[in-house]
Motif scaffolding. Structure first.
Motif, PDB file in Angstrom:
ATOM      1  N   ASP A   1       4.205  23.786  75.123  1.00 42.36           N
ATOM      2  CA  ASP A   1       4.136  23.763  76.591  1.00 42.36           C
ATOM      3  C   ASP A   1       2.869  23.055  77.069  1.00 42.36           C
ATOM      4  OD1 ASP A   1       6.482  25.098  76.632  1.00 42.36           O
ATOM      5  OD2 ASP A   1       5.657  27.058  77.175  1.00 42.36           O
ATOM      6  N   LEU A   2       1.765  23.302  76.366  1.00 45.54           N
ATOM      7  CA  LEU A   2       0.505  22.638  76.714  1.00 45.54           C
ATOM      8  C   LEU A   2       0.522  21.170  76.269  1.00 45.54           C
ATOM      9  CD1 LEU A   2      -2.014  25.428  75.619  1.00 45.54           C
ATOM     10  CD2 LEU A   2      -1.525  24.735  77.966  1.00 45.54           C
TER      11      LEU A   2
ATOM     12  N   ILE B   1     -10.254  22.263  70.395  1.00 50.01           N
ATOM     13  CA  ILE B   1      -8.978  22.387  71.102  1.00 50.01           C
ATOM     14  C   ILE B   1      -7.935  21.501  70.424  1.00 50.01           C
ATOM     15  CG2 ILE B   1      -7.779  22.235  73.303  1.00 50.01           C
ATOM     16  CD1 ILE B   1     -10.126  24.239  73.257  1.00 50.01           C
ATOM     17  N   THR B   2      -6.967  22.136  69.788  1.00 48.80           N
ATOM     18  CA  THR B   2      -5.875  21.429  69.112  1.00 48.80           C
ATOM     19  C   THR B   2      -4.552  21.985  69.597  1.00 48.80           C
ATOM     20  OG1 THR B   2      -7.152  20.949  67.104  1.00 48.80           O
ATOM     21  CG2 THR B   2      -4.766  21.024  66.872  1.00 48.80           C
ATOM     22  N   TYR B   3      -3.637  21.089  69.961  1.00 48.32           N
ATOM     23  CA  TYR B   3      -2.285  21.494  70.330  1.00 48.32           C
ATOM     24  C   TYR B   3      -1.359  21.236  69.137  1.00 48.32           C
ATOM     25  CZ  TYR B   3      -3.900  21.573  75.217  1.00 48.32           C
ATOM     26  OH  TYR B   3      -4.571  21.839  76.396  1.00 48.32           O
TER      27      TYR B   3
ATOM     28  N   PRO C   1      -6.097  17.195  73.796  1.00 47.45           N
ATOM     29  CA  PRO C   1      -6.146  16.833  75.214  1.00 47.45           C
ATOM     30  C   PRO C   1      -7.352  15.958  75.544  1.00 47.45           C
ATOM     31  CG  PRO C   1      -6.988  19.054  74.908  1.00 47.45           C
ATOM     32  CD  PRO C   1      -6.530  18.579  73.550  1.00 47.45           C
ATOM     33  N   ASN C   2      -7.253  15.259  76.670  1.00 46.48           N
ATOM     34  CA  ASN C   2      -8.391  14.457  77.127  1.00 46.48           C
ATOM     35  C   ASN C   2      -9.423  15.341  77.821  1.00 46.48           C
ATOM     36  OD1 ASN C   2      -7.427  14.957  79.757  1.00 46.48           O
ATOM     37  ND2 ASN C   2      -6.344  12.999  79.864  1.00 46.48           N
ATOM     38  N   ASP C   3     -10.532  14.734  78.226  1.00 46.61           N
ATOM     39  CA  ASP C   3     -11.633  15.493  78.844  1.00 46.61           C
ATOM     40  C   ASP C   3     -11.172  16.274  80.071  1.00 46.61           C
ATOM     41  OD1 ASP C   3     -13.478  14.677  76.981  1.00 46.61           O
ATOM     42  OD2 ASP C   3     -14.342  13.096  78.209  1.00 46.61           O
ATOM     43  N   GLU C   4     -10.356  15.625  80.892  1.00 43.79           N
ATOM     44  CA  GLU C   4      -9.934  16.241  82.150  1.00 43.79           C
ATOM     45  C   GLU C   4      -9.092  17.497  81.902  1.00 43.79           C
ATOM     46  OE1 GLU C   4      -7.610  14.916  86.275  1.00 43.79           O
ATOM     47  OE2 GLU C   4      -7.652  13.576  84.547  1.00 43.79           O
ATOM     48  N   LEU C   5      -8.087  17.366  81.046  1.00 50.07           N
ATOM     49  CA  LEU C   5      -7.230  18.518  80.729  1.00 50.07           C
ATOM     50  C   LEU C   5      -8.018  19.616  80.024  1.00 50.07           C
ATOM     51  CD1 LEU C   5      -3.726  17.406  79.354  1.00 50.07           C
ATOM     52  CD2 LEU C   5      -4.213  18.839  81.331  1.00 50.07           C
ATOM     53  N   ALA C   6      -8.865  19.219  79.055  1.00 55.89           N
ATOM     54  CA  ALA C   6      -9.628  20.200  78.282  1.00 55.89           C
ATOM     55  C   ALA C   6     -10.598  20.971  79.169  1.00 55.89           C
ATOM     56  CB  ALA C   6     -10.380  19.511  77.143  1.00 55.89           C
ATOM     57  N   ALA C   7     -11.212  20.277  80.125  1.00 59.61           N
ATOM     58  CA  ALA C   7     -12.144  20.942  81.042  1.00 59.61           C
ATOM     59  C   ALA C   7     -11.400  21.933  81.935  1.00 59.61           C
ATOM     60  CB  ALA C   7     -12.871  19.909  81.885  1.00 59.61           C
ATOM     61  N   LYS C   8     -10.250  21.493  82.457  1.00 58.29           N
ATOM     62  CA  LYS C   8      -9.487  22.326  83.384  1.00 58.29           C
ATOM     63  C   LYS C   8      -8.915  23.571  82.686  1.00 58.29           C
ATOM     64  CE  LYS C   8      -5.468  20.829  85.046  1.00 58.29           C
ATOM     65  NZ  LYS C   8      -4.541  19.941  85.788  1.00 58.29           N
ATOM     66  N   ARG C   9      -8.376  23.371  81.485  1.00 59.51           N
ATOM     67  CA  ARG C   9      -7.674  24.464  80.805  1.00 59.51           C
ATOM     68  C   ARG C   9      -8.581  25.317  79.923  1.00 59.51           C
ATOM     69  NH1 ARG C   9      -2.415  21.159  78.474  1.00 59.51           N
ATOM     70  NH2 ARG C   9      -1.199  21.116  80.422  1.00 59.51           N
ATOM     71  N   HIS C  10      -9.603  24.695  79.303  1.00 56.02           N
ATOM     72  CA  HIS C  10     -10.348  25.377  78.240  1.00 56.02           C
ATOM     73  C   HIS C  10     -11.866  25.364  78.443  1.00 56.02           C
ATOM     74  CE1 HIS C  10      -6.464  25.012  76.191  1.00 56.02           C
ATOM     75  NE2 HIS C  10      -6.517  23.718  76.388  1.00 56.02           N
ATOM     76  N   ASN C  11     -12.326  24.784  79.555  1.00 53.78           N
ATOM     77  CA  ASN C  11     -13.769  24.631  79.780  1.00 53.78           C
ATOM     78  C   ASN C  11     -14.427  23.968  78.571  1.00 53.78           C
ATOM     79  OD1 ASN C  11     -16.190  24.814  81.179  1.00 53.78           O
ATOM     80  ND2 ASN C  11     -16.707  26.788  80.251  1.00 53.78           N
TER      81      ASN C  11
END
Length: 324
Positions: free
Chosen positions: A220-221, A198-200, A107-117
């Motif tokens: 899903d992610l 963080i790896t999908y 994920p990019n910074d925005e998604l990673a911050a929102k979902r995984h801090n």
């Protein structure tokens, strides 16, 4: 703020047993481990629970986290410290894939911050060694849409639409967030990436572990993390002019140069950044003031940002030079 001891800092590698790992990190890069399938050697890490520990010099035994908290901008650089505070921005690894890794993306910074801090996970690979006919998977082999991708995913025909690239030593790839990828069997790489774990995982070749269980998938992610409009610009072309820094990748997260060295280089740090040197072949001596450290193939050193002059000498070495 204490003044950082100025010398080339080495860390004890953090070795990871992986279902797809092999013996090359032990046999080729001389990593010391009793693990049966060493898939990764984390050379410099500030990932929670996997913080690197200094293995040399006056800071020996201290963690990277302690160094950041104590030396701050002297270690990172003024601007880097303003952005990252007491968090080291890069994760440096060696990876040995005896078997294919899972098909994945980050994920990019925005998604990673929102979902995984967490930070996102932009990364690059430098191929250290590849068996005959070994592949890397990067991107798709045709124009792709969300609908077409999901159809192949659900039909278990995903490999049909993936781009397989035959690789050899020195081949380099830039893996942006949102791009599907995997390291193929028989390939060993050096990986430079944002500090993120963080790896999908979207497909794992229908593999099962010793207990018959498949590894978790994250479809899903992942579907929201894809960038299906990415151009095929992932292969890195770079020059190999001897005894100078040849740019390979420059992005907002890191800059990497290739250096092929057979003499002494005097280095000036004008970057307001730490430097990392990864030795991918041969050996070199890095000297700051009166302190020198030998770096051999498969070893990594960190030069604090406060070191404004240093020298690197070798009769034969290939190095990756990294800064932010």
């Amino acid at each position: 703020m204490n003044k950082t001891p100025l010398y080339p800092i080495k860390f004890t590698p953090i070795l990871k047993d992986k279902i797809w790992g092999g013996q090359k990190l032990k046999n080729i890069l001389n990593k010391n481990s009793d693990l049966p399938n060493v898939g990764e050697s984390w050379e410099i890490s500030d990932v929670e629970g996997d913080t690197s520990i200094v293995s040399n010099g006056s800071l020996k035994g201290q963690s990277l986290k302690q160094l950041l908290e104590t030396y701050k901008q002297d270690l990172l650089g003024i601007q880097n410290y303003r952005i990252f505070k007491d968090k080291f921005p890069l994760l440096i690894k060696f990876i040995d894939a005896k078997e294919d890794l899972s098909i994945q993306l980050h994920p990019n910074d925005e998604l990673a911050a929102k979902r995984h801090n967490s930070f996102g996970k932009t990364e690059m690979w430098y191929t250290l060694q590849a068996d005959d006919d070994a592949n890397l998977i990067v991107g798709f082999n045709q124009e792709m849409t969300r609908e077409k991708y999901l159809k192949h995913l659900n039909n278990k025909t995903l490999p049909e639409i993936l781009n397989f690239d035959k690789v050899k030593e020195g081949d380099t790839y830039f893996i942006e967030v949102g791009r599907i990828h995997a390291i193929g069997a028989g390939v060993m790489v050096a990986e430079i990436q944002q500090t993120s774990d963080i790896t999908y995982r979207v497909y794992d070749w229908d593999r099962v572990d010793d207990n018959g269980n498949e590894r978790e998938l994250h479809n899903d992610l992942a579907i929201d993390a894809f960038d299906f409009d990415m151009p095929d610009n992932f292969r890195v072309n770079y020059s190999k002019t001897a005894n100078e820094s040849n740019e390979m990748v420059s992005c907002p997260y890191f800059t990497t140069h290739y250096i092929e060295l057979d003499k002494t280089l005097q280095k000036e740090n004008h970057q307001d950044s730490f430097f990392i040197y990864i030795c991918v072949d041969g050996e070199a001596t890095i000297k700051i003031d009166d302190t020198s450290e030998l770096i051999k193939k498969g070893e990594t050193v960190l030069i604090p940002a406060a070191a404004k002059q240093f020298e690197i000498s070798a009769t034969y070495a290939k190095l990756l030079e990294v800064y932010v």
